[in-house]
Design a protein around this motif. Sequence first.
Motif, PDB file in Angstrom:
ATOM      1  N   MET A 142      36.468  -4.019 -14.598  1.00 25.59           N
ATOM      2  CA  MET A 142      35.081  -4.313 -14.295  1.00 25.59           C
ATOM      3  C   MET A 142      34.202  -3.496 -15.240  1.00 25.59           C
ATOM      4  N   ASN A 143      33.255  -4.171 -15.859  1.00 24.76           N
ATOM      5  CA  ASN A 143      32.346  -3.552 -16.803  1.00 24.76           C
ATOM      6  C   ASN A 143      31.043  -3.201 -16.084  1.00 24.76           C
ATOM      7  N   VAL A 144      30.705  -1.913 -15.998  1.00 27.44           N
ATOM      8  CA  VAL A 144      29.487  -1.464 -15.317  1.00 27.44           C
ATOM      9  C   VAL A 144      28.537  -0.882 -16.346  1.00 27.44           C
ATOM     10  N   SER A 145      27.303  -1.394 -16.351  1.00 25.26           N
ATOM     11  CA  SER A 145      26.269  -0.907 -17.249  1.00 25.26           C
ATOM     12  C   SER A 145      25.114  -0.379 -16.400  1.00 25.26           C
ATOM     13  N   ILE A 146      24.740   0.881 -16.606  1.00 25.04           N
ATOM     14  CA  ILE A 146      23.673   1.499 -15.824  1.00 25.04           C
ATOM     15  C   ILE A 146      22.560   1.922 -16.783  1.00 25.04           C
ATOM     16  N   SER A 147      21.335   1.461 -16.484  1.00 29.05           N
ATOM     17  CA  SER A 147      20.204   1.815 -17.337  1.00 29.05           C
ATOM     18  C   SER A 147      19.016   2.216 -16.477  1.00 29.05           C
ATOM     19  N   GLY A 148      18.075   2.913 -17.089  1.00 32.51           N
ATOM     20  CA  GLY A 148      16.884   3.356 -16.379  1.00 32.51           C
ATOM     21  C   GLY A 148      15.632   2.772 -16.994  1.00 32.51           C
ATOM     22  N   HIS A 149      14.656   2.476 -16.148  1.00 27.19           N
ATOM     23  CA  HIS A 149      13.371   1.958 -16.598  1.00 27.19           C
ATOM     24  C   HIS A 149      12.306   2.911 -16.075  1.00 27.19           C
ATOM     25  N   HIS A 150      11.596   3.595 -16.960  1.00 30.69           N
ATOM     26  CA  HIS A 150      10.627   4.636 -16.621  1.00 30.69           C
ATOM     27  C   HIS A 150      11.291   5.825 -15.922  1.00 30.69           C
ATOM     28  N   ILE A 151      12.573   5.989 -16.126  1.00 32.77           N
ATOM     29  CA  ILE A 151      13.302   7.104 -15.527  1.00 32.77           C
ATOM     30  C   ILE A 151      14.560   7.345 -16.365  1.00 32.77           C
ATOM     31  N   SER A 152      14.941   8.603 -16.507  1.00 36.62           N
ATOM     32  CA  SER A 152      16.189   8.890 -17.210  1.00 36.62           C
ATOM     33  C   SER A 152      17.314   8.983 -16.175  1.00 36.62           C
ATOM     34  N   VAL A 153      18.413   8.329 -16.467  1.00 40.79           N
ATOM     35  CA  VAL A 153      19.545   8.291 -15.547  1.00 40.79           C
ATOM     36  C   VAL A 153      20.350   9.575 -15.715  1.00 40.79           C
ATOM     37  N   THR A 154      20.406  10.356 -14.647  1.00 44.99           N
ATOM     38  CA  THR A 154      21.147  11.611 -14.686  1.00 44.99           C
ATOM     39  C   THR A 154      22.622  11.355 -14.412  1.00 44.99           C
ATOM     40  N   GLU A 155      23.426  12.366 -14.653  1.00 44.40           N
ATOM     41  CA  GLU A 155      24.859  12.268 -14.391  1.00 44.40           C
ATOM     42  C   GLU A 155      25.126  12.040 -12.905  1.00 44.40           C
ATOM     43  N   ALA A 156      24.324  12.680 -12.049  1.00 43.15           N
ATOM     44  CA  ALA A 156      24.495  12.520 -10.598  1.00 43.15           C
ATOM     45  C   ALA A 156      24.175  11.089 -10.159  1.00 43.15           C
ATOM     46  N   MET A 157      23.126  10.494 -10.728  1.00 39.86           N
ATOM     47  CA  MET A 157      22.789   9.097 -10.401  1.00 39.86           C
ATOM     48  C   MET A 157      23.895   8.167 -10.860  1.00 39.86           C
ATOM     49  N   ASP A 158      24.395   8.394 -12.066  1.00 39.62           N
ATOM     50  CA  ASP A 158      25.468   7.574 -12.617  1.00 39.62           C
ATOM     51  C   ASP A 158      26.702   7.641 -11.721  1.00 39.62           C
ATOM     52  N   THR A 159      27.060   8.843 -11.294  1.00 40.12           N
ATOM     53  CA  THR A 159      28.220   9.026 -10.414  1.00 40.12           C
ATOM     54  C   THR A 159      28.002   8.353  -9.070  1.00 40.12           C
ATOM     55  N   ALA A 160      26.796   8.485  -8.509  1.00 43.10           N
ATOM     56  CA  ALA A 160      26.496   7.874  -7.211  1.00 43.10           C
ATOM     57  C   ALA A 160      26.624   6.354  -7.286  1.00 43.10           C
ATOM     58  N   VAL A 161      26.108   5.756  -8.356  1.00 46.16           N
ATOM     59  CA  VAL A 161      26.181   4.299  -8.513  1.00 46.16           C
ATOM     60  C   VAL A 161      27.637   3.853  -8.639  1.00 46.16           C
ATOM     61  N   ARG A 162      28.402   4.541  -9.473  1.00 47.04           N
ATOM     62  CA  ARG A 162      29.800   4.145  -9.684  1.00 47.04           C
ATOM     63  C   ARG A 162      30.633   4.300  -8.410  1.00 47.04           C
ATOM     64  N   GLU A 163      30.382   5.347  -7.636  1.00 48.55           N
ATOM     65  CA  GLU A 163      31.116   5.531  -6.377  1.00 48.55           C
ATOM     66  C   GLU A 163      30.785   4.432  -5.380  1.00 48.55           C
ATOM     67  N   LYS A 164      29.510   4.054  -5.300  1.00 44.83           N
ATOM     68  CA  LYS A 164      29.111   2.999  -4.371  1.00 44.83           C
ATOM     69  C   LYS A 164      29.667   1.642  -4.799  1.00 44.83           C
ATOM     70  N   LEU A 165      29.751   1.391  -6.088  1.00 41.24           N
ATOM     71  CA  LEU A 165      30.254   0.107  -6.567  1.00 41.24           C
ATOM     72  C   LEU A 165      31.768  -0.016  -6.409  1.00 41.24           C
ATOM     73  N   GLU A 166      32.473   1.109  -6.248  1.00 42.33           N
ATOM     74  CA  GLU A 166      33.913   1.055  -5.989  1.00 42.33           C
ATOM     75  C   GLU A 166      34.189   0.334  -4.670  1.00 42.33           C
ATOM     76  N   LYS A 167      33.311   0.541  -3.686  1.00 40.33           N
ATOM     77  CA  LYS A 167      33.466  -0.128  -2.394  1.00 40.33           C
ATOM     78  C   LYS A 167      33.350  -1.645  -2.559  1.00 40.33           C
ATOM     79  N   VAL A 168      32.423  -2.081  -3.400  1.00 42.86           N
ATOM     80  CA  VAL A 168      32.243  -3.517  -3.662  1.00 42.86           C
ATOM     81  C   VAL A 168      33.494  -4.071  -4.344  1.00 42.86           C
TER      82      VAL A 168
END
Length: 126
Positions: free
Chosen positions: A1-27
Amino acid sequence: MNVSISGHHISVTEAMDTAVREKLEKVERHFDQIQSIQVILSLDNSGASDGGKKSHKAEAIMRVSGQEMFVQASEDDMYKAINDMADKLDRQVRKYKTRQERKKTQGAGRDGRYQDLTPAEAVPAA
């Protein structure tokens, strides 16, 4: 699965990136035929200038074979928005998977609602 994470008017931190990837594992556990997921994390400042709160928004576009699913969640905290977005996406994936399984079991022919008539019950054409 290819996951692309980007920010709009915000910089994506390592913690945000990790949180998104962990939540998408459930999906991904519920449905393994995902081609790609594009996540956009954004900050809406429209209400902040007149004393309102900043709104954090998490959006996801998921591509599976033959379909594209879109979800979006807005909250006052980015991590709440990420959680809501992942939950909504998970619900959509389960609904899609149920539909696919239902199509597979019904098949193309007649289903149980129709009964075949025996020749004795058939009415001759007049």
